[in-house]
Design a protein around this motif. Structure first.
Motif, PDB file in Angstrom:
ATOM      1  N   GLN A  15      27.824  24.986  33.042  1.00 52.56           N
ATOM      2  CA  GLN A  15      28.529  26.223  33.334  1.00 52.56           C
ATOM      3  C   GLN A  15      29.987  25.912  33.646  1.00 52.56           C
ATOM      4  OE1 GLN A  15      26.494  28.805  35.973  1.00 52.56           O
ATOM      5  NE2 GLN A  15      27.970  30.456  35.701  1.00 52.56           N
ATOM      6  N   ALA A  16      30.894  26.563  32.932  1.00 55.09           N
ATOM      7  CA  ALA A  16      32.313  26.263  33.096  1.00 55.09           C
ATOM      8  C   ALA A  16      33.034  27.315  33.930  1.00 55.09           C
ATOM      9  CB  ALA A  16      32.968  26.141  31.730  1.00 55.09           C
ATOM     10  N   LEU A  17      32.578  28.551  33.867  1.00 48.68           N
ATOM     11  CA  LEU A  17      33.224  29.615  34.638  1.00 48.68           C
ATOM     12  C   LEU A  17      32.183  30.341  35.469  1.00 48.68           C
ATOM     13  CD1 LEU A  17      35.559  31.332  32.001  1.00 48.68           C
ATOM     14  CD2 LEU A  17      36.130  29.505  33.599  1.00 48.68           C
ATOM     15  N   ARG A  18      32.530  30.632  36.718  1.00 47.08           N
ATOM     16  CA  ARG A  18      31.630  31.389  37.591  1.00 47.08           C
ATOM     17  C   ARG A  18      32.394  32.570  38.167  1.00 47.08           C
ATOM     18  NH1 ARG A  18      27.524  27.456  39.005  1.00 47.08           N
ATOM     19  NH2 ARG A  18      28.311  25.476  38.229  1.00 47.08           N
ATOM     20  N   GLN A  19      31.930  33.755  37.822  1.00 44.07           N
ATOM     21  CA  GLN A  19      32.456  34.954  38.472  1.00 44.07           C
ATOM     22  C   GLN A  19      33.983  35.039  38.422  1.00 44.07           C
ATOM     23  OE1 GLN A  19      30.413  37.264  40.691  1.00 44.07           O
ATOM     24  NE2 GLN A  19      28.874  36.520  39.280  1.00 44.07           N
ATOM     25  N   VAL A  20      34.550  34.710  37.287  1.00 44.38           N
ATOM     26  CA  VAL A  20      36.007  34.764  37.202  1.00 44.38           C
ATOM     27  C   VAL A  20      36.453  36.207  36.966  1.00 44.38           C
ATOM     28  CG1 VAL A  20      37.991  34.144  35.774  1.00 44.38           C
ATOM     29  CG2 VAL A  20      36.326  32.401  36.426  1.00 44.38           C
ATOM     30  N   SER A  21      37.297  36.689  37.845  1.00 45.13           N
ATOM     31  CA  SER A  21      37.866  38.020  37.679  1.00 45.13           C
ATOM     32  C   SER A  21      39.379  37.896  37.728  1.00 45.13           C
ATOM     33  CB  SER A  21      37.419  38.953  38.813  1.00 45.13           C
ATOM     34  OG  SER A  21      36.018  39.111  38.770  1.00 45.13           O
ATOM     35  N   LEU A  22      40.028  38.512  36.781  1.00 44.11           N
ATOM     36  CA  LEU A  22      41.491  38.548  36.875  1.00 44.11           C
ATOM     37  C   LEU A  22      42.030  39.724  36.094  1.00 44.11           C
ATOM     38  CD1 LEU A  22      42.893  37.399  34.024  1.00 44.11           C
ATOM     39  CD2 LEU A  22      42.223  35.210  34.981  1.00 44.11           C
ATOM     40  N   ARG A  23      43.304  40.030  36.351  1.00 42.25           N
ATOM     41  CA  ARG A  23      43.893  41.215  35.745  1.00 42.25           C
ATOM     42  C   ARG A  23      45.298  40.873  35.276  1.00 42.25           C
ATOM     43  NH1 ARG A  23      45.124  44.128  39.975  1.00 42.25           N
ATOM     44  NH2 ARG A  23      47.262  44.421  39.321  1.00 42.25           N
ATOM     45  N   VAL A  24      45.654  41.348  34.104  1.00 41.62           N
ATOM     46  CA  VAL A  24      47.019  41.169  33.615  1.00 41.62           C
ATOM     47  C   VAL A  24      47.541  42.553  33.262  1.00 41.62           C
ATOM     48  CG1 VAL A  24      48.497  40.059  31.915  1.00 41.62           C
ATOM     49  CG2 VAL A  24      46.397  38.918  32.629  1.00 41.62           C
ATOM     50  N   ASP A  25      48.652  42.955  33.881  1.00 37.76           N
ATOM     51  CA  ASP A  25      49.207  44.281  33.586  1.00 37.76           C
ATOM     52  C   ASP A  25      50.279  44.188  32.514  1.00 37.76           C
ATOM     53  OD1 ASP A  25      47.610  45.581  35.440  1.00 37.76           O
ATOM     54  OD2 ASP A  25      48.985  45.077  37.083  1.00 37.76           O
ATOM     55  N   ARG A  26      50.512  45.307  31.878  1.00 33.11           N
ATOM     56  CA  ARG A  26      51.485  45.361  30.793  1.00 33.11           C
ATOM     57  C   ARG A  26      52.858  44.853  31.249  1.00 33.11           C
ATOM     58  NH1 ARG A  26      50.987  48.374  26.403  1.00 33.11           N
ATOM     59  NH2 ARG A  26      49.350  49.551  27.422  1.00 33.11           N
TER      60      ARG A  26
END
Lengths: 235, 300
Positions: A15-26
């Motif tokens: 498993q390489a990613l766990r529960q990754v959350s992110l946001r990129v705005d315009r």
């Protein structure tokens, strides 16, 4: 513009990613920093559809795009410049740019975009009949970025653009990245080993450790954070 | 001297047929790194399709050149469909498997297709009509070069030129090269790699089918097993020229064809295949990557 909600991704059983959350705005430059093997490249590969997430949701402009094939994502306006540049070595510079425009049908606009990039990077125009593999590292990075811009991305994913480049070249490259963001209004998600540099150009940053997001803040705040300074900025 | 030219033309004819088949091997290898052992069967299926279509068209009484062209188209399309299907069924599911798995699958496909034609058609040799008209202007040179030699040379040159233009200048051709050079990056610029791979199989199979039609008309008989030796020889030619390299495949084919023709003409025809494969061994000893191949660099 882009939102990752609790993404898990794995290579086989690892498993390489766990529960990754992110946001990129315009209009933003957002950077993802972290040590080797933290999962930065995997995050970009998940967004680009090469490593589809096994759990979680990816939204682009509000619609779910997780599990779409890479082709569809390029069409929607997400394009990645992968780590190590991956210029097509035996295609000429011009042909490499053509491949960036592979999905486009608006020939006249493609030609105009190509001219624009030749103006931005005159060395590419000089070498347009030369195979991509014969360019220097810095020139290849310019070509890789130009090829990605030929897809007319709304969101540009850059993976370790400074890797293997001389300091002077790196500085020049980051000026161009800022220019692409400010003048062409392209949103950028930047993965960078050189956290110092990344936090100087970015608006916000996320810190990835062992496949998890452990911190996120504005770039200025991250730069002042003593933990970040110790772990990533070498201060 | 006349004998020399006769052998020269015979070698060129052989070479151009080998080239039509070898291109398929080399293109597929270049793009997915697979030796498609079922490729010789595309040549055989092309020949059988040509036999059936040309027989039907003869019944309708079409002129010979029209029959030749329509038959070539039908054989190319039909074999292309086979190539497409074989890739879908036998290779695509194994795309990420260890390298040996698709190789075994390819050999299995080859055996399956041979036996399928054996059962569906016949185990015997069947006569193949002469589809290539006799040119009167060649009569004085009858001993040196026949009409079919000339047509084979002309058609294969034309087909190879068309392929070269396709690969060098068209959007799809560039995408094929890009996919061969860096598959992951091809995906990232939005190239549908699966579709490009399918297309490679279709084009390769179509070329082999045209080769099958031409040689069948030249020799005058076919059976279900002709794909095996032709396939092995063309594969040899592709390796000789540097597998993965398109000009290499063409060069290797002509070197092989001419070697066979001169060796059988001046030494002994009993040893035709011995010369072909000895040449392969020699090249592999002194130039392991083939005549135009690049020395393989392990990517890390």
């Amino acid at each position: 513009m882009l939102e990752l909600r609790a993404i898990d991704a794995a290579y086989g059983h690892i498993q390489a990613l766990r529960q990754v959350s992110l946001r990129v705005d315009r209009g933003e430059i957002v950077t993802l920093i972290g040590a080797n093997g933290a999962g930065k490249t995997t995050t970009l590969m998940a967004i680009s559809g090469l490593v589809p997430p096994c759990r979680g949701e990816i939204l682009f402009e509000g619609r779910p795009v997780g599990g779409l094939p890479p082709e569809a994502l390029v069409r929607l306006g997400i394009c990645q410049v992968p780590e190590g540049r991956h210029v097509f070595p035996d295609l000429t510079v011009a042909e490499n740019l053509d491949m960036g425009a592979f999905l486009r049908r608006d020939r006249r606009q493609v030609a105009a975009d190509r001219e624009h990039l030749y103006n931005l990077f005159p060395v590419l125009k000089q070498r347009r009949h030369q195979p991509g593999g014969t360019l220097s590292g810095g020139e290849q990075q310019m070509l890789a970025i130009s090829r990605a811009l030929m897809t007319r991305p709304r969101l540009l994913l850059l993976d370790e653009p400074s890797m293997g480049l001389a300091p002077l070249m790196t500085r020049h490259l980051f000026e161009i990245i800022i220019k692409i963001n400010k003048e062409q209004q392209r949103t950028i998600l930047l993965v960078e080993q050189n956290a110092n540099l990344a936090l100087q150009v970015a608006d916000r940053g996320y810190v990835l450790e062992n496949g998890r997001i452990v911190m996120h803040d504005t770039a200025a705040a991250l730069r002042r954070n003593p933990d970040i300074q110790k772990a990533y900025l070498g201060i | 001297m006349e004998y020399f030219f006769e052998l020269l033309f015979s070698g060129l004819t052989r070479g151009s047929i080998y080239a039509l088949i070898a291109l398929g091997y080399t293109m597929v290898y270049g793009i997915i790194g697979l030796i498609n052992f079922a490729h010789g069967e595309m040549y055989m299926i092309g020949a059988f399709t040509a036999l059936i279509v040309s027989s039907v068209l003869t019944i309708y009484g079409l002129p010979l050149p029209a029959i030749l062209v329509l038959t070539a188209l039908a054989a190319a399309v039909w074999a292309g469909a086979y190539g497409f299907t074989v890739e879908r069924l036998a290779y695509r599911p194994l795309r990420n498997a260890p390298r040996l798995a698709p190789l075994i699958s390819a050999i299995g496909m080859s055996i399956f297709l041979q036996n399928y034609v054996l059962l569906a058609q016949t185990p015997d040799f069947v006569p193949f009509p002469t589809l290539i008209p006799e040119f009167a202007f060649l009569e004085p040179y009858g001993g040196i070069v026949g009409s079919s030699d000339l047509v084979i040379l002309a058609v294969s040159t034309l087909v190879m030129a068309a392929l070269t233009l396709l690969i060098k200048y068209t959007r799809i051709g560039k995408a094929m090269r890009a996919t061969a050079q860096d598959q992951k990056m091809a995906l990232l610029v939005g190239i549908n790699v699966d579709r490009i791979i399918s297309l490679t199989f279709v084009v390769g199979s179509a070329l082999a089918a045209i080769g099958g039609l031409l040689i069948a008309s030249h020799i005058g008989q076919i059976n279900f097993a002709i794909g095996f030796l032709a396939g092995i020889k063309a594969f040899t030619a592709a390796v000789l020229g540097g597998i993965g390299s398109i000009p290499g495949a063409v060069l290797g084919s002509f070197v092989l064809g001419l070697t066979e023709a001169f060796a059988t003409g001046y030494v002994s025809s009993d040893y035709e295949d011995v010369f072909a494969f000895s040449l392969l061994v020699l090249i592999l000893i002194f130039r392991p990557a083939g005549l135009l191949g690049k020395a393989a660099v392990e990517k890390v």
